[in-house]
Design an enzyme around this catalytic site. Structure first.
Site, PDB file in Angstrom:
ATOM      1  N   LYS A 272       0.834  -1.207   0.000  1.00  0.00           N
ATOM      2  CA  LYS A 272       0.000   0.000   0.000  1.00  0.00           C
ATOM      3  C   LYS A 272       0.870   1.258   0.000  1.00  0.00           C
ATOM      4  O   LYS A 272       0.624   2.195  -0.760  1.00  0.00           O
ATOM      5  CB  LYS A 272      -0.918   0.025   1.225  1.00  0.00           C
ATOM      6  CG  LYS A 272      -2.096  -0.927   1.161  1.00  0.00           C
ATOM      7  CD  LYS A 272      -2.847  -0.909   2.491  1.00  0.00           C
ATOM      8  CE  LYS A 272      -3.972  -1.917   2.500  1.00  0.00           C
ATOM      9  NZ  LYS A 272      -4.630  -2.031   3.821  1.00  0.00           N
TER      10      LYS A 272
ATOM     11  N   GLN B 200      -5.539  -1.229   9.642  1.00  0.00           N
ATOM     12  CA  GLN B 200      -5.328  -2.572   9.107  1.00  0.00           C
ATOM     13  C   GLN B 200      -5.951  -3.621  10.027  1.00  0.00           C
ATOM     14  O   GLN B 200      -5.716  -3.636  11.229  1.00  0.00           O
ATOM     15  CB  GLN B 200      -3.824  -2.839   8.934  1.00  0.00           C
ATOM     16  CG  GLN B 200      -3.507  -4.167   8.302  1.00  0.00           C
ATOM     17  CD  GLN B 200      -3.978  -4.261   6.867  1.00  0.00           C
ATOM     18  OE1 GLN B 200      -3.900  -3.297   6.117  1.00  0.00           O
ATOM     19  NE2 GLN B 200      -4.473  -5.419   6.489  1.00  0.00           N
TER      20      GLN B 200
ATOM     21  N   ASP C 205     -11.801   2.669   3.490  1.00  0.00           N
ATOM     22  CA  ASP C 205     -12.176   1.257   3.448  1.00  0.00           C
ATOM     23  C   ASP C 205     -13.677   1.086   3.215  1.00  0.00           C
ATOM     24  O   ASP C 205     -14.134  -0.004   2.866  1.00  0.00           O
ATOM     25  CB  ASP C 205     -11.780   0.562   4.750  1.00  0.00           C
ATOM     26  CG  ASP C 205     -10.567  -0.347   4.584  1.00  0.00           C
ATOM     27  OD1 ASP C 205     -10.246  -0.707   3.441  1.00  0.00           O
ATOM     28  OD2 ASP C 205      -9.952  -0.699   5.600  1.00  0.00           O
TER      29      ASP C 205
END
Length: 290
Positions: A54, A98, A121
């Site tokens: 990422k 995460q 997200d």
């Protein structure tokens, strides 16, 4: 008939290149550099690799990457404090915590603490609700990637009968909502669906996201359908070495379907590309939760 193999790596690379061009435009016209912050708690090998990828792809797109790492012993209050600082930081446009988090930290509490306008997200209840009622929002990345991959085969999905196997809040439910936006007729199947095979055989578009290796057999696939395989399962091969397979029996489906994603190299690369797209949208002020 041999199915077209949907090259997720190439499609994601093209999307990232387009995002980089749009980021350059946003910088030159408005002086805004999109910033993506990732919060990683504890040491998880898979998460470490994912976060590293990422960060690299964020920088390659011309964005700013922020990483905040905490030990597995960090408290929920510690994580919430970082989220609060990132919410208030004007240089940060996207926040990603995460998962999975250590068991002593309540995931839903942390996800709800993220500013919905920075929730790249797409997991905040406000974005989940907006997705369900068809309003503009930051949608989850993997489901968005699934729909984009399907549309590379058939740009207009309207009227297709779609079967989603899996009802998770991360993939199954949101991808069903996105397919409804495309005017598909959508069935959500799951582990308790009676005669799952017959349900799948109706589908013009199959999205398999149940997390069971090769549960979907080639005989379940309607000839000429599009198959998007979200599953990533590690199993032992004949020689005893581990290998990755999807939720679909790939070799069997390959001779029946119109098009299919491989595992790996299908849906996976799209997830980070769509994360970057959400970050760009957040930086540009698109889909404000309000």
């Amino acid at each position: 008939m041999t199915a077209e193999i949907i090259d997720g790596k190439a499609i994601a690379a093209a999307l990232r290149a387009d995002i980089a061009r749009r980021v350059a435009t946003l910088k030159s016209r408005h002086g805004v550099t999109p910033g993506l912050a990732v919060v990683l708690v504890g040491e998880n090998a898979a998460s470490e690799v994912y976060v590293r990828n990422k960060g690299r792809q964020t920088l390659e797109a011309g964005m700013t990457s922020f990483e905040h790492r905490l030990p597995a012993t960090a408290s929920e209050a510690d994580v919430l404090a970082i989220v609060a600082r990132l919410n208030a930081d004007p240089k940060v446009h996207g926040i990603l915590v995460q998962l999975p988090l250590p068991p002593h930290i309540h995931t839903e509490v942390v996800l709800r603490a993220i500013d919905p306008d920075k929730d790249v997200d797409g997991f905040h209840p406000i974005n989940v609700g907006k997705l369900s009622i068809g309003e503009p929002c930051l949608a989850p990345c993997t489901p968005t990637g699934c729909v984009m991959l399907a549309k590379t085969v058939q740009p207009k999905l309207a009227g297709l009968e779609a079967v989603v196997i899996g009802r998770s809040t991360i993939v199954g439910k949101p991808v069903a909502q996105l397919l409804l936006r495309e005017d598909c007729t959508v069935t959500i199947a799951h582990s308790r669906t009676r005669d799952l095979a017959s349900v799948v055989r109706r589908a013009d578009l199959v999205i398999a996201a149940v997390g069971r290796p090769e549960i979907v057999r080639g005989t379940w696939i309607k000839p000429g359908s599009i198959v998007i395989d979200v599953g990533i399962n590690r199993i032992a091969s004949v020689d005893g070495k581990p290998r990755l397979v999807g939720d679909v029996a790939y070799d069997e489906a390959l001779v029946v379907a119109r098009a299919i994603t491989p595992v790996p190299g299908g849906v996976g690369p799209m997830t980070i590309a769509c994360l970057l797209q959400n970050t760009l949208q957040a930086a540009a002020g698109v889909n404000r939760a309000g």
